[in-house]
Scaffold this motif. Structure first.
Motif, PDB file in Angstrom:
ATOM      1  N   ILE A 391       0.841  -1.203   0.000  1.00 61.66           N
ATOM      2  CA  ILE A 391       0.000   0.000   0.000  1.00 61.66           C
ATOM      3  C   ILE A 391       0.878   1.255   0.000  1.00 61.66           C
ATOM      4  CG2 ILE A 391      -1.678   1.317   1.347  1.00 61.66           C
ATOM      5  CD1 ILE A 391      -2.879  -1.324   2.278  1.00 61.66           C
ATOM      6  N   THR A 392       1.942   1.244   0.818  1.00 57.89           N
ATOM      7  CA  THR A 392       2.844   2.395   0.864  1.00 57.89           C
ATOM      8  C   THR A 392       3.524   2.609  -0.487  1.00 57.89           C
ATOM      9  OG1 THR A 392       3.253   1.947   3.207  1.00 57.89           O
ATOM     10  CG2 THR A 392       4.838   3.368   2.053  1.00 57.89           C
ATOM     11  N   GLU A 393       3.966   1.521  -1.089  1.00 61.25           N
ATOM     12  CA  GLU A 393       4.600   1.637  -2.408  1.00 61.25           C
ATOM     13  C   GLU A 393       3.626   2.192  -3.437  1.00 61.25           C
ATOM     14  OE1 GLU A 393       6.790  -1.216  -5.742  1.00 61.25           O
ATOM     15  OE2 GLU A 393       5.998  -2.071  -3.869  1.00 61.25           O
ATOM     16  N   THR A 394       2.379   1.726  -3.388  1.00 58.10           N
ATOM     17  CA  THR A 394       1.378   2.214  -4.336  1.00 58.10           C
ATOM     18  C   THR A 394       1.105   3.698  -4.135  1.00 58.10           C
ATOM     19  OG1 THR A 394       0.355   0.026  -4.374  1.00 58.10           O
ATOM     20  CG2 THR A 394      -0.968   1.859  -5.194  1.00 58.10           C
ATOM     21  N   LEU A 395       1.004   4.131  -2.872  1.00 57.16           N
ATOM     22  CA  LEU A 395       0.760   5.553  -2.605  1.00 57.16           C
ATOM     23  C   LEU A 395       1.927   6.403  -3.093  1.00 57.16           C
ATOM     24  CD1 LEU A 395      -0.809   5.359   0.987  1.00 57.16           C
ATOM     25  CD2 LEU A 395      -1.980   5.773  -1.182  1.00 57.16           C
TER      26      LEU A 395
END
Length: 546
Positions: A391-395
């Protein structure tokens, strides 16, 4: 009519004929085998020819692929390649259905023929053996008859001879009687042997050999029938590929008809239109005055950065841009090294690519949120914390792509304004405006509208609320308003009832548009033809990407 009745005495003829039939079968098998080799070599040469003339670069990197002439030529090459595949199919069918099957059948026929002729020769040998026994018994009977007659004559002569003793006469009579008895036995044996031979000979000519000849006739007729079927397979293998070959030829005709000279001319314009303004009139430079002169802004000698160039008596005038030699340029991220029109197109392409990537990341974010919610509600399915890195990478990707979208939109607005200004300057310097293009470039209206919107938005001052608000709000709204284009299509394998939030129902066999691939959570986003988008199980679909 059968061989056993009509050709009862033509054993050697039947032997030669059946051997000729098997030789003909083997010759046909050899012919078909060489025919398959010719077909395979022909197909191989066609494929090599197609590979030689196919473009080496991918279509997206080859500007020539945009011309209908090139597209038609590539399509013709593909049809020729498909045609070569059909020739390979013909060779494969002939090899399997004719060469292998007929070769195996020929071996079976040879074995069967050998058995029949061996049986016939054994019958001949038995008959010849009986005939020899008959001849032996006949000669024995003939010899015994002569001996008996000779003994009778001797006994009669001694009986009439007055000098012969009574013992000699009795002995001669006994010998004549013995010889007569032996001749009688030989006669009976000869008669029995003759009767046995006649019976065997009748069985040989009327039963045994006719049966063998009839078996040979049946074998030969079966061989001829099988060979005739093999002849038919030669044409059948061709007829099977005729529809596909006809489609290949029709595809070549369609490719030939698809050549559009006018459209190719327009494509050339779109590919290489620079967007520069036409050069103005060259002003008179008075070298009679001993002073430095500054050429006007409309002179071709004006550098591209707008700074005036001082010319002395020893300086030469710069060449006109369209005819000057192009120096080696340094590629920049905003494509400023390209002519204005080409810069605008490249920026537009980059903006569209970034927008698609951003939409993909946004969809992945939503998918990860859904998966996290499922893990939180049902912990046995997975750990919600394990999704946090993704999720952090996607954000981070979303933030990066939003910045890039904003950057490319600013560059695009600047490039579009430059193209419009050049176009206006060019039109203002000519009494007659240039002829309009045959067709408007694709999405030109959208590009102009976007540039106007960007210019208006850039000219409006930001309010305090706007300064405090997130800088990416307008991009989120744009992506929500503009529907994404399908990246493929899919077919529902099973019925699915979309009762949960975010899912959509589909019927078995229904055609759907693929909007987003599976992100690893087992769900795929699709769009129905009658409207509506949502997620369905990936395992329920058969997917084909564009």
């Amino acid at each position: 009519m059968d061989w056993g009745t009509e050709l009862w005495d033509q054993f050697e003829v039947l032997e030669r004929h059946t051997q000729w039939g098997l030789d003909l079968l083997d010759r046909y098998v050899k012919f078909v085998k060489e025919r398959t080799e010719v077909e395979q070599a022909y197909a191989k040469q066609l494929r090599s020819l197609v590979k030689k003339y196919l473009p080496k670069r991918p279509a997206k990197d080859d500007p020539e692929s945009k011309f209908s002439q090139q597209q038609s030529f590539v399509q013709i090459l593909q049809e020729v390649n498909d045609f070569a595949g059909q020739r390979e199919l013909v060779a494969e069918n002939l090899s399997v259905r004719v060469c292998l099957e007929l070769a195996k059948y020929s071996q079976e026929m040879k074995h069967e023929r050998k058995m029949h002729f061996q049986e016939g020769r054994r019958a001949q040998q038995q008959l010849e053996s009986g005939f020899k026994q008959l001849e032996n018994s006949k000669r024995k009977f003939e010899r015994d008859c002569r001996e008996a007659e000779k003994a009778a004559q001797t006994a009669e002569r001694l009986d009439q001879d007055i000098n012969a003793t009574k013992a000699d006469v009795e002995k001669a009579k006994q010998q004549a009687h013995l010889r007569s008895h032996m001749a009688e036995e030989s006669k009976n044996e000869y008669a029995a042997q003759l009767q046995r031979f006649n019976r065997d000979q009748a069985h040989f000519y009327f039963s045994q050999m006719p049966q063998i000849f009839d078996k040979l006739q049946d074998m030969d007729e079966r061989r001829a029938t099988h060979l005739g079927a093999g002849y038919g397979l030669l044409s059948e293998a061709e007829l099977q590929v005729v529809p596909i070959i006809a489609k290949c030829l029709e595809g070549m005709k369609v490719a030939a008809d698809a050549v559009d000279a006018k459209n190719d001319s327009q494509v050339l314009i779109e590919l290489h239109k620079s967007g520069f303004a036409r050069p103005g009139d060259v002003e008179f430079e008075d070298f009679s005055q001993p002073m430095n002169r500054v050429p006007s802004d409309s002179s071709l000698g004006t550098p591209s950065d707008g700074r005036p160039e001082l010319r002395g008596p020893g300086r030469s005038r710069a060449k006109r841009w369209p005819f000057s030699k192009k120096n080696k340029t340094v590629v920049t991220e905003d494509f400023s090294h390209l002519p204005p029109e080409q810069q605008r197109k490249r920026l537009q392409q980059q903006l569209e690519e970034r927008s698609r990537e951003l939409q993909k990341e946004l969809d992945q974010r939503e998918a990860l949120k859904k998966m996290k919610d499922v893990y939180e509600k049902t912990p046995q399915m997975g750990d919600p914390a394990s999704l946090e890195p993704r999720i952090t990478e996607t954000l981070n990707n979303i933030e990066r792509l939003k910045l890039e979208v904003q950057k490319y939109e600013a560059w695009l607005a600047e490039a579009e304004s430059r193209v419009l200004s050049n176009r206006g300057d060019s039109l203002g310097r000519h009494t007659r405006p240039p002829d309009p293009p045959a067709s408007a470039p694709p999405d030109s209206s959208n590009s102009n509208n976007r540039s106007q919107d960007n210019k208006e938005s850039s000219e409006e001052p930001l309010s305090e609320e706007g300064q405090d608000a997130p800088i990416y709000t307008e991009f989120d709204e744009d992506f929500e308003e503009e529907p994404a284009s399908p990246i493929g299509h899919c077919v529902a394998i099973y019925h699915f009832e979309g009762s949960s939030e975010g899912t959509i129902s589909m019927a078995e066999g229904e055609d759907l548009s693929l909007m987003e691939e599976d992100k690893g959570d087992g769900w795929t986003r699709v769009r129905r033809k009658q409207g509506g988008e949502g997620y369905v199980p990936t395992s329920y679909l058969r997917v084909t990407l564009n």
